[in-house]
Design a protein around this motif. Structure first.
Motif, PDB file in Angstrom:
ATOM      1  N   LYS A  96       0.830  -1.206   0.000  1.00 50.62           N
ATOM      2  CA  LYS A  96       0.000   0.000   0.000  1.00 50.62           C
ATOM      3  C   LYS A  96       0.862   1.252   0.000  1.00 50.62           C
ATOM      4  CE  LYS A  96      -4.201  -1.903   2.067  1.00 50.62           C
ATOM      5  NZ  LYS A  96      -5.194  -1.796   3.169  1.00 50.62           N
ATOM      6  N   ALA A  97       2.017   1.168   0.671  1.00 54.06           N
ATOM      7  CA  ALA A  97       2.934   2.307   0.685  1.00 54.06           C
ATOM      8  C   ALA A  97       3.497   2.574  -0.707  1.00 54.06           C
ATOM      9  CB  ALA A  97       4.072   2.057   1.677  1.00 54.06           C
ATOM     10  N   ASP A  98       3.803   1.514  -1.444  1.00 44.53           N
ATOM     11  CA  ASP A  98       4.284   1.677  -2.824  1.00 44.53           C
ATOM     12  C   ASP A  98       3.251   2.411  -3.667  1.00 44.53           C
ATOM     13  OD1 ASP A  98       6.695   0.283  -2.363  1.00 44.53           O
ATOM     14  OD2 ASP A  98       5.708  -1.647  -2.728  1.00 44.53           O
ATOM     15  N   ALA A 100       0.716   4.339  -2.563  1.00 44.50           N
ATOM     16  CA  ALA A 100       0.443   5.693  -2.069  1.00 44.50           C
ATOM     17  C   ALA A 100       1.587   6.659  -2.321  1.00 44.50           C
ATOM     18  CB  ALA A 100       0.129   5.635  -0.574  1.00 44.50           C
ATOM     19  N   ASN A 101       2.822   6.163  -2.246  1.00 42.55           N
ATOM     20  CA  ASN A 101       3.983   7.059  -2.311  1.00 42.55           C
ATOM     21  C   ASN A 101       4.626   7.150  -3.687  1.00 42.55           C
ATOM     22  OD1 ASN A 101       3.687   7.503   0.466  1.00 42.55           O
ATOM     23  ND2 ASN A 101       5.005   5.746   0.956  1.00 42.55           N
ATOM     24  N   ASP A 102       4.280   6.228  -4.571  1.00 45.49           N
ATOM     25  CA  ASP A 102       4.923   6.199  -5.880  1.00 45.49           C
ATOM     26  C   ASP A 102       3.912   6.332  -7.018  1.00 45.49           C
ATOM     27  OD1 ASP A 102       6.709   5.955  -7.955  1.00 45.49           O
ATOM     28  OD2 ASP A 102       6.913   3.781  -7.771  1.00 45.49           O
ATOM     29  N   LEU A 103       3.040   5.330  -7.170  1.00 44.36           N
ATOM     30  CA  LEU A 103       2.153   5.316  -8.328  1.00 44.36           C
ATOM     31  C   LEU A 103       1.117   6.443  -8.300  1.00 44.36           C
ATOM     32  CD1 LEU A 103       1.410   1.557  -9.179  1.00 44.36           C
ATOM     33  CD2 LEU A 103       2.686   3.240 -10.513  1.00 44.36           C
ATOM     34  N   VAL A 104       0.409   6.595  -7.189  1.00 47.43           N
ATOM     35  CA  VAL A 104      -0.647   7.599  -7.140  1.00 47.43           C
ATOM     36  C   VAL A 104      -0.110   9.013  -7.389  1.00 47.43           C
ATOM     37  CG1 VAL A 104      -2.360   8.710  -5.652  1.00 47.43           C
ATOM     38  CG2 VAL A 104      -2.206   6.213  -5.723  1.00 47.43           C
ATOM     39  N   PRO A 105       0.989   9.427  -6.731  1.00 54.21           N
ATOM     40  CA  PRO A 105       1.515  10.771  -7.017  1.00 54.21           C
ATOM     41  C   PRO A 105       1.925  10.953  -8.475  1.00 54.21           C
ATOM     42  CG  PRO A 105       2.442   9.920  -4.966  1.00 54.21           C
ATOM     43  CD  PRO A 105       1.710   8.794  -5.610  1.00 54.21           C
ATOM     44  N   TRP A 106       2.442   9.896  -9.085  1.00 59.96           N
ATOM     45  CA  TRP A 106       2.836   9.994 -10.493  1.00 59.96           C
ATOM     46  C   TRP A 106       1.626  10.262 -11.379  1.00 59.96           C
ATOM     47  CZ3 TRP A 106       1.835   6.954 -14.922  1.00 59.96           C
ATOM     48  CH2 TRP A 106       2.607   7.305 -16.044  1.00 59.96           C
ATOM     49  N   PHE A 107       0.540   9.520 -11.176  1.00 58.31           N
ATOM     50  CA  PHE A 107      -0.666   9.747 -11.970  1.00 58.31           C
ATOM     51  C   PHE A 107      -1.204  11.155 -11.737  1.00 58.31           C
ATOM     52  CE2 PHE A 107      -0.873   5.087 -12.342  1.00 58.31           C
ATOM     53  CZ  PHE A 107      -1.244   4.966 -13.675  1.00 58.31           C
ATOM     54  N   GLU A 118      -6.416   5.347  -6.037  1.00 54.99           N
ATOM     55  CA  GLU A 118      -5.620   4.609  -5.050  1.00 54.99           C
ATOM     56  C   GLU A 118      -6.307   3.315  -4.654  1.00 54.99           C
ATOM     57  OE1 GLU A 118      -3.282   5.341  -0.784  1.00 54.99           O
ATOM     58  OE2 GLU A 118      -4.181   7.023  -1.887  1.00 54.99           O
ATOM     59  N   ARG A 119      -7.598   3.376  -4.417  1.00 58.63           N
ATOM     60  CA  ARG A 119      -8.333   2.159  -4.080  1.00 58.63           C
ATOM     61  C   ARG A 119      -8.228   1.122  -5.192  1.00 58.63           C
ATOM     62  NH1 ARG A 119     -14.652   1.930  -4.876  1.00 58.63           N
ATOM     63  NH2 ARG A 119     -13.777   1.821  -6.978  1.00 58.63           N
ATOM     64  N   ASN A 120      -8.422   1.561  -6.431  1.00 63.82           N
ATOM     65  CA  ASN A 120      -8.388   0.629  -7.562  1.00 63.82           C
ATOM     66  C   ASN A 120      -7.007   0.017  -7.756  1.00 63.82           C
ATOM     67  OD1 ASN A 120     -11.086   1.106  -8.057  1.00 63.82           O
ATOM     68  ND2 ASN A 120     -10.704   2.667  -9.627  1.00 63.82           N
ATOM     69  N   LEU A 121      -5.951   0.817  -7.568  1.00 60.19           N
ATOM     70  CA  LEU A 121      -4.599   0.288  -7.720  1.00 60.19           C
ATOM     71  C   LEU A 121      -4.273  -0.712  -6.614  1.00 60.19           C
ATOM     72  CD1 LEU A 121      -2.642   3.514  -8.776  1.00 60.19           C
ATOM     73  CD2 LEU A 121      -3.259   1.556 -10.224  1.00 60.19           C
ATOM     74  N   ASN A 122      -4.804  -0.507  -5.421  1.00 66.94           N
ATOM     75  CA  ASN A 122      -4.609  -1.479  -4.350  1.00 66.94           C
ATOM     76  C   ASN A 122      -5.363  -2.770  -4.617  1.00 66.94           C
ATOM     77  OD1 ASN A 122      -2.826  -0.442  -2.216  1.00 66.94           O
ATOM     78  ND2 ASN A 122      -4.303   1.220  -2.043  1.00 66.94           N
ATOM     79  N   LEU A 123      -6.584  -2.662  -5.127  1.00 73.00           N
ATOM     80  CA  LEU A 123      -7.337  -3.863  -5.487  1.00 73.00           C
ATOM     81  C   LEU A 123      -6.647  -4.618  -6.618  1.00 73.00           C
ATOM     82  CD1 LEU A 123     -10.985  -2.456  -5.328  1.00 73.00           C
ATOM     83  CD2 LEU A 123      -9.963  -4.147  -3.788  1.00 73.00           C
ATOM     84  N   LEU A 124      -5.994  -3.872  -7.493  1.00 73.80           N
ATOM     85  CA  LEU A 124      -5.273  -4.497  -8.604  1.00 73.80           C
ATOM     86  C   LEU A 124      -4.124  -5.365  -8.104  1.00 73.80           C
ATOM     87  CD1 LEU A 124      -5.016  -4.709 -11.692  1.00 73.80           C
ATOM     88  CD2 LEU A 124      -3.590  -2.658 -11.636  1.00 73.80           C
ATOM     89  N   VAL A 125      -3.534  -5.031  -6.964  1.00 72.41           N
ATOM     90  CA  VAL A 125      -2.489  -5.875  -6.373  1.00 72.41           C
ATOM     91  C   VAL A 125      -3.058  -7.252  -6.043  1.00 72.41           C
ATOM     92  CG1 VAL A 125      -0.922  -6.173  -4.418  1.00 72.41           C
ATOM     93  CG2 VAL A 125      -1.174  -3.922  -5.470  1.00 72.41           C
TER      94      VAL A 125
END
Length: 215
Positions: A96-98, A100-107, A118-125
């Protein structure tokens, strides 16, 4: 609901074409640029898809959820690098830290920060973890999807339902519309039954809904 004759279907399609041409005469080119129709044609000719291509289709579908696609479209040339070549095993190990701190800020820094990103990217994991397991079980994801399709009598619509609705094959974060969108990216000829399509079908009297605000 009254029935629609083939002639009325032709008239309806002609009317839709007229509206689309008034909006943008290059709309057929824009549809082709989505790279879905070409993949449907490729699959019909016998092409199969790699694990990376399949995960890419799922990623793009998830990113399309509740967002303005034009923001994502601008990032398509960079997505492969950001997702490490769409390596499903790599993504399954993200925390979740990856996210929140990397992918979401980039988008968000690129103007593509959807409300539920953020929710969708976590579910994608969690979905990636399931795909890794199914890849190990079936050899690759193409074999997995192909085998499931055979169980469903070759019906791509049922395949979207199996991946997007409650079943042993359900993928986290994918409802039926997003599952259908993902399958389109990997060559399955299936429609995406999202709210816009449902509204159109209801408005054109092509489908009756139990709860339909007749506007």
């Amino acid at each position: 609901m009254h029935s629609i004759t083939p002639t009325q279907f032709s008239e309806l399609w002609a009317s839709i074409n007229e509206e689309l041409n008034a909006w943008d005469k290059n709309w057929p080119v824009k549809v082709e640029e989505l790279d879905q129709l070409s993949r449907v044609r490729d699959r019909r000719r016998g092409r199969t898809f790699s694990d990376e291509e399949i995960f890419e289709g799922i990623v793009k579908a998830v990113l399309s959820n509740a967002t303005d696609w034009s923001g994502i479209q601008k990032l398509l040339p960079e997505l492969s690098q950001r997702f490490v070549g769409f390596d499903v095993a790599w993504y399954s190990r993200l925390t979740k830290a990856d996210i929140a701190n990397d992918l979401v800020p980039w988008f968000r820094s690129h103007g593509a920060g959807a409300q539920y990103l953020e929710r969708n990217l976590n579910l994608l994991v969690r979905t990636a973890a399931k795909l890794v397991n199914r890849k190990a079980q079936y050899g690759d994801l193409e074999n997995y999807l192909g085998g499931l399709l055979k169980q469903l009598n070759g019906d791509s619509n049922c395949l979207a339902k199996a991946l997007g609705a409650s079943s042993g094959h359900k993928l986290d974060g994918l409802g039926i519309p997003i599952a259908a969108e993902a399958l389109k990216y990997i060559g399955y000829d299936v429609g995406k039954p999202d709210r816009h399509i449902n509204r159109a079908f209801g408005s054109f009297d092509l489908q009756a809904f139990r709860n339909w605000p007749d506007r």
